[in-house]
Design a protein around this motif. Sequence first.
Motif, PDB file in Angstrom:
ATOM      1  N   ALA A 159      34.492 -56.026   2.548  1.00 36.46           N
ATOM      2  CA  ALA A 159      35.242 -55.202   1.589  1.00 36.46           C
ATOM      3  C   ALA A 159      36.644 -55.779   1.377  1.00 36.46           C
ATOM      4  N   ILE A 160      36.704 -57.095   1.211  1.00 38.90           N
ATOM      5  CA  ILE A 160      38.001 -57.748   1.037  1.00 38.90           C
ATOM      6  C   ILE A 160      38.413 -57.666  -0.426  1.00 38.90           C
ATOM      7  N   ARG A 161      39.664 -57.248  -0.649  1.00 41.19           N
ATOM      8  CA  ARG A 161      40.152 -57.060  -2.011  1.00 41.19           C
ATOM      9  C   ARG A 161      41.329 -57.986  -2.281  1.00 41.19           C
ATOM     10  N   VAL A 162      41.421 -58.440  -3.508  1.00 43.94           N
ATOM     11  CA  VAL A 162      42.426 -59.432  -3.867  1.00 43.94           C
ATOM     12  C   VAL A 162      43.141 -58.978  -5.129  1.00 43.94           C
ATOM     13  N   TYR A 179      48.479 -52.124   8.818  1.00 46.57           N
ATOM     14  CA  TYR A 179      49.167 -51.524   7.663  1.00 46.57           C
ATOM     15  C   TYR A 179      50.437 -52.308   7.329  1.00 46.57           C
ATOM     16  N   GLY A 194      45.971 -55.918   6.364  1.00 49.31           N
ATOM     17  CA  GLY A 194      44.823 -55.029   6.436  1.00 49.31           C
ATOM     18  C   GLY A 194      44.734 -54.084   5.258  1.00 49.31           C
ATOM     19  N   GLU A 195      45.618 -53.095   5.256  1.00 47.37           N
ATOM     20  CA  GLU A 195      45.645 -52.107   4.171  1.00 47.37           C
ATOM     21  C   GLU A 195      47.098 -51.806   3.858  1.00 47.37           C
ATOM     22  N   THR A 196      47.337 -51.255   2.665  1.00 47.14           N
ATOM     23  CA  THR A 196      48.705 -50.945   2.260  1.00 47.14           C
ATOM     24  C   THR A 196      48.648 -49.893   1.167  1.00 47.14           C
ATOM     25  N   ALA A 197      49.796 -49.365   0.797  1.00 48.40           N
ATOM     26  CA  ALA A 197      49.842 -48.531  -0.400  1.00 48.40           C
ATOM     27  C   ALA A 197      49.350 -49.403  -1.559  1.00 48.40           C
ATOM     28  N   GLU A 198      48.287 -48.972  -2.221  1.00 52.94           N
ATOM     29  CA  GLU A 198      47.628 -49.845  -3.203  1.00 52.94           C
ATOM     30  C   GLU A 198      48.414 -49.971  -4.501  1.00 52.94           C
ATOM     31  N   MET A 218      47.844 -61.174  -3.303  1.00 58.67           N
ATOM     32  CA  MET A 218      47.692 -60.396  -2.065  1.00 58.67           C
ATOM     33  C   MET A 218      46.208 -60.325  -1.714  1.00 58.67           C
ATOM     34  N   LEU A 220      43.791 -58.117   0.797  1.00 58.27           N
ATOM     35  CA  LEU A 220      43.666 -56.988   1.721  1.00 58.27           C
ATOM     36  C   LEU A 220      42.333 -57.122   2.459  1.00 58.27           C
ATOM     37  N   GLY A 222      41.231 -55.181   4.944  1.00 61.52           N
ATOM     38  CA  GLY A 222      40.761 -53.966   5.613  1.00 61.52           C
ATOM     39  C   GLY A 222      41.387 -53.940   6.999  1.00 61.52           C
ATOM     40  N   HIS A 223      41.641 -52.726   7.511  1.00 68.16           N
ATOM     41  CA  HIS A 223      42.433 -52.599   8.740  1.00 68.16           C
ATOM     42  C   HIS A 223      41.742 -53.279   9.930  1.00 68.16           C
TER      43      HIS A 223
ATOM     44  N   GLU B 228      42.477 -43.764  -2.110  1.00 68.28           N
ATOM     45  CA  GLU B 228      43.031 -44.642  -1.072  1.00 68.28           C
ATOM     46  C   GLU B 228      43.040 -43.910   0.271  1.00 68.28           C
ATOM     47  N   GLU B 231      42.718 -46.031   6.741  1.00 66.38           N
ATOM     48  CA  GLU B 231      41.643 -46.631   7.532  1.00 66.38           C
ATOM     49  C   GLU B 231      41.746 -46.311   9.020  1.00 66.38           C
ATOM     50  N   ARG B 255      43.403 -46.304  -5.281  1.00 67.77           N
ATOM     51  CA  ARG B 255      44.319 -45.278  -5.771  1.00 67.77           C
ATOM     52  C   ARG B 255      44.527 -45.382  -7.281  1.00 67.77           C
ATOM     53  N   TYR B 288      42.778 -54.856  -8.514  1.00 66.60           N
ATOM     54  CA  TYR B 288      42.088 -55.595  -7.449  1.00 66.60           C
ATOM     55  C   TYR B 288      40.780 -56.195  -7.931  1.00 66.60           C
ATOM     56  N   TRP B 289      40.453 -57.349  -7.372  1.00 67.84           N
ATOM     57  CA  TRP B 289      39.132 -57.941  -7.578  1.00 67.84           C
ATOM     58  C   TRP B 289      38.577 -58.298  -6.201  1.00 67.84           C
ATOM     59  N   ASN B 292      33.386 -60.203  -2.701  1.00 68.48           N
ATOM     60  CA  ASN B 292      32.155 -59.737  -2.076  1.00 68.48           C
ATOM     61  C   ASN B 292      31.122 -59.271  -3.091  1.00 68.48           C
TER      62      ASN B 292
END
Lengths: 260, 293
Positions: A159-162, A179, A194-198, A218, A220, A222-223, B228, B231, B255, B288-289, B292
């Motif tokens: 679940a990696i987000r960019v 965080y 890991g995670e942050t305010a999106e 960036m 992310l 995941g934590h 959001e 975690e 979010r 975000y993209w 996966n």
Amino acid sequence: MTAQQVVERIQQKLQELKINWRAQTVDTFKAGSPQTEVRAIATTGMATFDVLHRAAAAGRNFVITHEPTFYNHMDQTADLEADPIYQAKQRFIKDHNLVIFRFHDHAHALQPDPLVAGSARMLGWTQYASPNEPRIYVLPTTTLRALAVDVAAKLKGRAIRVAGDPDMKVTRVALGPGYGVPALTTSIDVAVGGETAESGGNAEYILDAAADGQKKGMILLGHMMSEDWGMREVAEWLGPLVPEVTVEWIPAGEPFTMAT
Amino acid sequence: MSRRPTSRREFLVGTTAALISGRMARAQRPPLTAQQVADRIRSSVGVPWRPQSLDGFKVGDPSTPVTGIATTVMVDINTLKRAVADRQNFIVTQEPIFYSNNDDPGNRAKDAVYLAKKAVIDEHRLVVWRFAEHWNARQPNEAAKALAASLKWTGAEAPDAPQLYRVPETTLAGLVGQVRSRLPLRGGLRMVGQPGMRVRSVYLSPGTTSLANAVGSLQKADVILAGEPREWEAIPYALDTWSAERGKGLIAIGRVVSEGPSVHACATWIRSILPDVRVESIPTTDPYWSVNV
């Protein structure tokens, strides 16, 4: 030795390293009796119910976790007393005579921060650490897309987000734990954590930088994909301090399922 | 078209220059200032204004005459430029503008990107006003209602459980498919739980999800559809339901995407209390993209 004595060894080592034990800290016993005789120790990124099952099955009755056990930073349980999931977890802890201790604040105080070093080791970045800038890694030039693909493959994250232009060139990466995703600046290409305010932070900064002709990104993780690995570093650090018992890392693992 | 009773002045203007459109006639009345717009929203929101709040003016002069209002989830430079192009100089945002919750630029006060953004605001005399806490305090919850409408679930809300929706029976994977097809998602969707689990009820929790909210809602719903979730809170709780053999699902859409329908609804609401002002929402793009999917 007892769980309490294990914690005293940790505190003694920190004192030698001139890291004072904090008066206000989340690093406390969360469940079980500190006087319990320790058979073996498991370190983990998070004491999930699944980790407790695996620890109990492996005969590791002392679990040292980086993140909370009961779903909130202070591990406050008053509002959870009537909840069946919480009750089942507490019952399991009691039935298996487990002891849980959190090692968060003081783990981050170690130099280098094992939670960052653990991710860097998994990512193969240790050799690229900037000699005089903590958490900065100077990578052979790549693109954001290639970097993200490589990161996902190395961590097996699901679940990696960019954020940012996939084709941007990347060399200077700031790696933060959990965080603590580093705030982007003009001197960093990509922030990883890991995670942050999106929104309300790096997300806007990346869009604004692009509008101003600068490329920023960036990733992310995941934590757990950020901090689980660091608790393996902690297991290796702790092992020699308690030669009477074995210490092993039990990964909490990726909580997210592949979304099909 | 103006829905306000025609004033004497408008009537005179209208009779002496019959070709002037209603909109132009409106433009000749002194426009409301940003302060007046903010006051009108504050007095109409139906929620007591909190003495300590992040809502309020973030940048710009409150005495600026308002030419138009844009609502948005996030305020990046392109959002500002789009508002300028549409002559909307009053921007109502859910999220901070200067990269931190209190909008203090801090270490970035001399940062080139911050300065570029500030320059756009100054050049076009824009006013940015944050309206998140109070909008989200309205009952029933506006963001959940708007998200339900985007998911085509209006009318499926459980009568006794706010934000809980009864959906035609599906699986967690089936629900993910519906969500993907109905919301402007790129990479931001993540889930906890077994894809084949049966789903008949979903609790909508756009924005952030407190632990209390996660625990309370999953006693009634099969799945939380969140924005959001933290975690170390809702995520491990949802995960632990599986070890306790009471498996529940969690879908996190991010979010920004979760709040998109809400800012559209917010524009509609502001229009209802300020019918003479042009109000539009600026569509949201998932920032975000994913590698996966």
